[in-house]
Design a protein around this motif. Sequence first.
Motif, PDB file in Angstrom:
ATOM      1  N   LEU A   1      47.559  30.218  29.604  1.00  0.00           N
ATOM      2  CA  LEU A   1      48.402  30.308  30.850  1.00  0.00           C
ATOM      3  C   LEU A   1      48.905  31.535  30.625  1.00  0.00           C
ATOM      4  O   LEU A   1      49.772  31.177  29.437  1.00  0.00           O
ATOM      5  CB  LEU A   1      49.123  28.571  31.114  1.00  0.00           C
ATOM      6  N   ASN A   2      48.967  32.041  31.879  1.00  0.00           N
ATOM      7  CA  ASN A   2      49.852  33.562  31.911  1.00  0.00           C
ATOM      8  C   ASN A   2      51.032  32.405  31.795  1.00  0.00           C
ATOM      9  O   ASN A   2      52.158  31.913  33.315  1.00  0.00           O
ATOM     10  CB  ASN A   2      50.080  33.578  32.787  1.00  0.00           C
ATOM     11  N   SER A   3      52.742  32.644  31.077  1.00  0.00           N
ATOM     12  CA  SER A   3      53.571  31.919  31.307  1.00  0.00           C
ATOM     13  C   SER A   3      54.464  32.398  32.432  1.00  0.00           C
ATOM     14  O   SER A   3      56.054  32.758  32.399  1.00  0.00           O
ATOM     15  CB  SER A   3      54.636  32.041  29.732  1.00  0.00           C
ATOM     16  N   ARG A   4      53.474  33.992  32.851  1.00  0.00           N
ATOM     17  CA  ARG A   4      54.691  34.780  34.273  1.00  0.00           C
ATOM     18  C   ARG A   4      54.630  34.625  35.533  1.00  0.00           C
ATOM     19  O   ARG A   4      54.957  34.926  36.317  1.00  0.00           O
ATOM     20  CB  ARG A   4      55.072  36.309  34.050  1.00  0.00           C
ATOM     21  N   MET A   5      53.431  33.905  35.518  1.00  0.00           N
ATOM     22  CA  MET A   5      52.999  33.443  36.639  1.00  0.00           C
ATOM     23  C   MET A   5      53.378  31.840  37.299  1.00  0.00           C
ATOM     24  O   MET A   5      53.183  30.973  35.997  1.00  0.00           O
ATOM     25  CB  MET A   5      51.441  32.919  36.761  1.00  0.00           C
ATOM     26  N   THR A   6      53.628  31.114  38.113  1.00  0.00           N
ATOM     27  CA  THR A   6      53.918  29.499  38.808  1.00  0.00           C
ATOM     28  C   THR A   6      52.879  29.246  38.696  1.00  0.00           C
ATOM     29  O   THR A   6      51.329  29.637  38.885  1.00  0.00           O
ATOM     30  CB  THR A   6      54.418  29.436  39.974  1.00  0.00           C
ATOM     31  N   VAL A   7      52.479  28.304  38.504  1.00  0.00           N
ATOM     32  CA  VAL A   7      50.875  27.128  38.990  1.00  0.00           C
ATOM     33  C   VAL A   7      50.535  27.497  39.843  1.00  0.00           C
ATOM     34  O   VAL A   7      48.821  26.988  39.643  1.00  0.00           O
ATOM     35  CB  VAL A   7      51.837  25.234  38.335  1.00  0.00           C
ATOM     36  N   GLY A   8      51.692  27.428  40.909  1.00  0.00           N
ATOM     37  CA  GLY A   8      50.596  28.077  42.192  1.00  0.00           C
ATOM     38  C   GLY A   8      49.417  29.277  41.925  1.00  0.00           C
ATOM     39  O   GLY A   8      48.425  28.618  42.510  1.00  0.00           O
ATOM     40  N   GLU A   9      50.423  29.908  41.783  1.00  0.00           N
ATOM     41  CA  GLU A   9      49.403  31.565  41.543  1.00  0.00           C
ATOM     42  C   GLU A   9      48.439  31.515  40.535  1.00  0.00           C
ATOM     43  O   GLU A   9      47.402  31.739  40.605  1.00  0.00           O
ATOM     44  CB  GLU A   9      50.970  32.697  40.894  1.00  0.00           C
ATOM     45  N   ILE A  10      48.763  30.702  39.739  1.00  0.00           N
ATOM     46  CA  ILE A  10      47.385  30.095  38.251  1.00  0.00           C
ATOM     47  C   ILE A  10      46.516  29.491  39.098  1.00  0.00           C
ATOM     48  O   ILE A  10      44.909  30.115  38.472  1.00  0.00           O
ATOM     49  CB  ILE A  10      47.838  29.755  36.971  1.00  0.00           C
ATOM     50  N   ILE A  11      46.954  28.610  39.129  1.00  0.00           N
ATOM     51  CA  ILE A  11      45.149  27.757  40.423  1.00  0.00           C
ATOM     52  C   ILE A  11      44.775  28.771  41.201  1.00  0.00           C
ATOM     53  O   ILE A  11      43.851  28.759  41.449  1.00  0.00           O
ATOM     54  CB  ILE A  11      46.149  26.336  40.526  1.00  0.00           C
ATOM     55  N   ARG A  12      45.668  29.237  41.828  1.00  0.00           N
ATOM     56  CA  ARG A  12      45.158  30.185  43.374  1.00  0.00           C
ATOM     57  C   ARG A  12      44.433  31.330  42.848  1.00  0.00           C
ATOM     58  O   ARG A  12      43.741  31.998  43.240  1.00  0.00           O
ATOM     59  CB  ARG A  12      46.496  30.433  44.041  1.00  0.00           C
ATOM     60  N   GLU A  13      44.924  32.326  41.661  1.00  0.00           N
ATOM     61  CA  GLU A  13      44.350  33.222  41.696  1.00  0.00           C
ATOM     62  C   GLU A  13      42.449  33.309  41.227  1.00  0.00           C
ATOM     63  O   GLU A  13      42.060  34.252  41.897  1.00  0.00           O
ATOM     64  CB  GLU A  13      44.462  33.759  39.769  1.00  0.00           C
ATOM     65  N   PRO A  14      42.010  32.591  40.393  1.00  0.00           N
ATOM     66  CA  PRO A  14      40.164  32.343  40.665  1.00  0.00           C
ATOM     67  C   PRO A  14      39.652  32.197  42.437  1.00  0.00           C
ATOM     68  O   PRO A  14      39.247  32.860  42.427  1.00  0.00           O
ATOM     69  CB  PRO A  14      40.059  31.591  40.572  1.00  0.00           C
ATOM     70  N   MET A  15      41.075  31.477  43.284  1.00  0.00           N
ATOM     71  CA  MET A  15      39.784  31.979  44.624  1.00  0.00           C
ATOM     72  C   MET A  15      40.575  33.018  44.781  1.00  0.00           C
ATOM     73  O   MET A  15      39.461  33.802  45.741  1.00  0.00           O
ATOM     74  CB  MET A  15      41.399  30.568  45.641  1.00  0.00           C
ATOM     75  N   GLU A  16      41.143  33.429  44.820  1.00  0.00           N
ATOM     76  CA  GLU A  16      41.438  35.312  45.570  1.00  0.00           C
ATOM     77  C   GLU A  16      40.812  36.173  44.397  1.00  0.00           C
ATOM     78  O   GLU A  16      39.748  36.775  45.733  1.00  0.00           O
ATOM     79  CB  GLU A  16      43.131  35.504  45.112  1.00  0.00           C
ATOM     80  N   ILE A  17      39.695  36.028  43.728  1.00  0.00           N
ATOM     81  CA  ILE A  17      39.105  36.380  43.125  1.00  0.00           C
ATOM     82  C   ILE A  17      37.579  36.654  43.863  1.00  0.00           C
ATOM     83  O   ILE A  17      37.562  37.433  44.146  1.00  0.00           O
ATOM     84  CB  ILE A  17      39.574  36.295  41.292  1.00  0.00           C
ATOM     85  N   HIS A  18      37.463  35.587  43.993  1.00  0.00           N
ATOM     86  CA  HIS A  18      36.348  34.442  44.661  1.00  0.00           C
ATOM     87  C   HIS A  18      36.276  34.787  46.057  1.00  0.00           C
ATOM     88  O   HIS A  18      35.626  34.717  46.326  1.00  0.00           O
ATOM     89  CB  HIS A  18      35.485  33.678  43.734  1.00  0.00           C
ATOM     90  N   GLY A  19      37.551  35.399  46.278  1.00  0.00           N
ATOM     91  CA  GLY A  19      37.606  35.459  47.738  1.00  0.00           C
ATOM     92  C   GLY A  19      36.791  33.999  48.259  1.00  0.00           C
ATOM     93  O   GLY A  19      36.240  33.489  49.488  1.00  0.00           O
ATOM     94  N   LEU A  20      38.041  32.761  48.130  1.00  0.00           N
ATOM     95  CA  LEU A  20      37.139  31.651  48.526  1.00  0.00           C
ATOM     96  C   LEU A  20      38.683  31.376  49.732  1.00  0.00           C
ATOM     97  O   LEU A  20      39.400  31.832  49.206  1.00  0.00           O
ATOM     98  CB  LEU A  20      37.499  30.434  47.430  1.00  0.00           C
ATOM     99  N   TYR A  21      38.571  30.921  50.877  1.00  0.00           N
ATOM    100  CA  TYR A  21      39.445  30.588  50.975  1.00  0.00           C
ATOM    101  C   TYR A  21      39.498  31.415  52.335  1.00  0.00           C
ATOM    102  O   TYR A  21      39.953  32.620  51.955  1.00  0.00           O
ATOM    103  CB  TYR A  21      40.246  29.005  51.658  1.00  0.00           C
TER     104      TYR A  21
END
Lengths: 325, 350
Positions: A106-126
């Motif tokens: 887990l990237n220690s500089r990202m919040t939990v929200g950012e960590i879980i959201r990142e894959p959705m952003e990369i794949h353009g979900l929602y």
Amino acid sequence: MNEGPILKVSHLKTYFGSKGGLFSKGKVVKAVNDVSFEILHNETFGLVGESGCGKSTLGRTIVKINEPTSGSIEFEGRDIVKMKGAELKAFRRDLQMIFQDPYASLNSRMTVGEIIREPMEIHGLYNSTKERDQKVSELLETVGLKPDHIRRYPHEFSGGQRQRICIARTLALNPKFIICDEPISALDVSIQAQIINLLQRIQKERQISYLFIAHDLGIVKHISHRIGVMYLGSLVEVGESNSLYREPMHPYTKALLSAIPIPDPRVERSKAAVEISGELPSPLDLPSGCAFRTRCPFASERCAKETPQLRQVGDRQVACFLYEK
Amino acid sequence: MERSKEKGMAVTMNPESTNLLEVKHLTTEFETEQGTVKAVRDVSFTVKKGEILGIVGESGSGKSQAMYSVMGLLARNGVVKEGSMLFDGHDISPLSFEGGLKAYDKYMQGVRGNTLSMIFQDPMSFLNPVLNIETQLVEPMLNHMKISRKEAREKAIELLRQVGIPSPETRLRQYPHEFSGGMRQRIIIAIALACNPKLIIADEPTTALDVTIQAKILQLIKDMQRKSGSSVMLITHDLGVVANMCSRIVIMYGGKIVEVGTADEIFFQPHHPYTSGLLACVNNPEEEDKELQPIPGSPPDLLKPPAGCPFVDRCSCAMRICKDYMPEMTELSPTHRCACWLEQKKEVLA
């Protein structure tokens, strides 16, 4: 439910080259050496073996972190070895991985929200961040964390909670298949059971297939439908988990099973140990024929000359000449 | 042990006693940037002569720090605040030692590796990579025993043979990197046995090893213990390992001992909810698969440990009293003790 296996691996080989010096030739580590198996829809396939047997490399090759040397990996009928670009990206949505060390993954500089959201952003979900955040809250609840954890950082969580965050991140893309590489071995005993139960619940709710890689046969037997036992890069036995545990056939499986410490003093006192002699040979210099023959109490001349192949014996697949007529 | 008399140690010899180590009311704290971590809180236990005692607990339960307190190996920010430790009739507590910390360290150096030896978790970081095996094996013998280098070398070869290392004469000249993990742990066991210790403290000796190697190393520790008659304290988180090895088991949680008993008592009649919880959440592959019963929540923060029972937040039977008062140990049988208010309640009702 779809027919046929979700994942079919045939004759997969992953070799790592070691550079030679000025006078010596480079040697090759055969980390995965001609492995074939299938995983069905909604099935958990357990992969066990000691350190250095190639089980993690096999998992990493399937997600294409490592390139295979030869062989094919079919995911829902499509060969992923040749996949590139957009096709590969789409495939990665369906196949995710949970790693062993929740402190390192887990990237220690990202919040939990950012960590879980990142894959959705990369794949353009929602469509909007708001929708994604809504989804993140849902996922946190699924894995047993609170929605208000969204703004916290990984260091504020314990090992078990971090592993839950990792699981939430893999679920963000609604994968069909998850590779769990020793997901509980870094956790405490009382936390391990929480994560195992969570993985089983998610499987029931979302019909996900797992490749569960671990060295602890006790846990693997609990979570898996079928188990494959690996030794020095090859599968030596594959079978339904209860049957494999009750009646192991390959000499290595027998030795591995007898070595598990059972949490019951009565069983431990009456247990007869199956001896295996010696230690794991170097993967740089595999024995000829059957890789296990140097430690096997039943080794014969034939084992040195030929390499046994996985063969159907009863309800099982075994790679051993003892079961050939 | 003449050394101790010179230093003016309080010697209370009791040859009748079957207890090799008696620890009473041990409290160890660590000063950190975040505050004081109360790692070990009022822990009392005994190790009998010739037994293998298992100490089971999760990470942060204080099991390792309790042992480091006994060995005098606490990190620099760790202090033993309270407690007495009687080892083989000698008081080895830093609190009652006359002559200051330096003298205590020097005294403990004479005890460690001699009558009290250790086996650690990671065999690679224990061995010195730039010294060959011979040097590392012979050194403790030359330091602690009146023995010539030649005799020590012969004994080293004999020890390596005992722990199952083939062709020890040639292996003696090799360096740690030339050995596999299991072999290194065998060498560490040989070093631990070099001075015929009375007590061996093994801190997670097989956690870094594969199962097939683990089984062999455990068998080796057991055989060596039987042969030498010394006592072993085995610290582990693995209930399977203690079931195989130990005659008595101590269960630790949140810096406290919650239950002590023989292996059978702990496994078949657990009384503390934490012990039964721990047993329910490990899978026994010998039995039919059933759903694991995890213990909800996570261990307490030892920066501010609860005033009462450390397990209160995760316990399904927690009562009001549990939050504010720590229960005393209740004796359930001569060998079985448990710290839980439920037991006290039963006593009152009976």
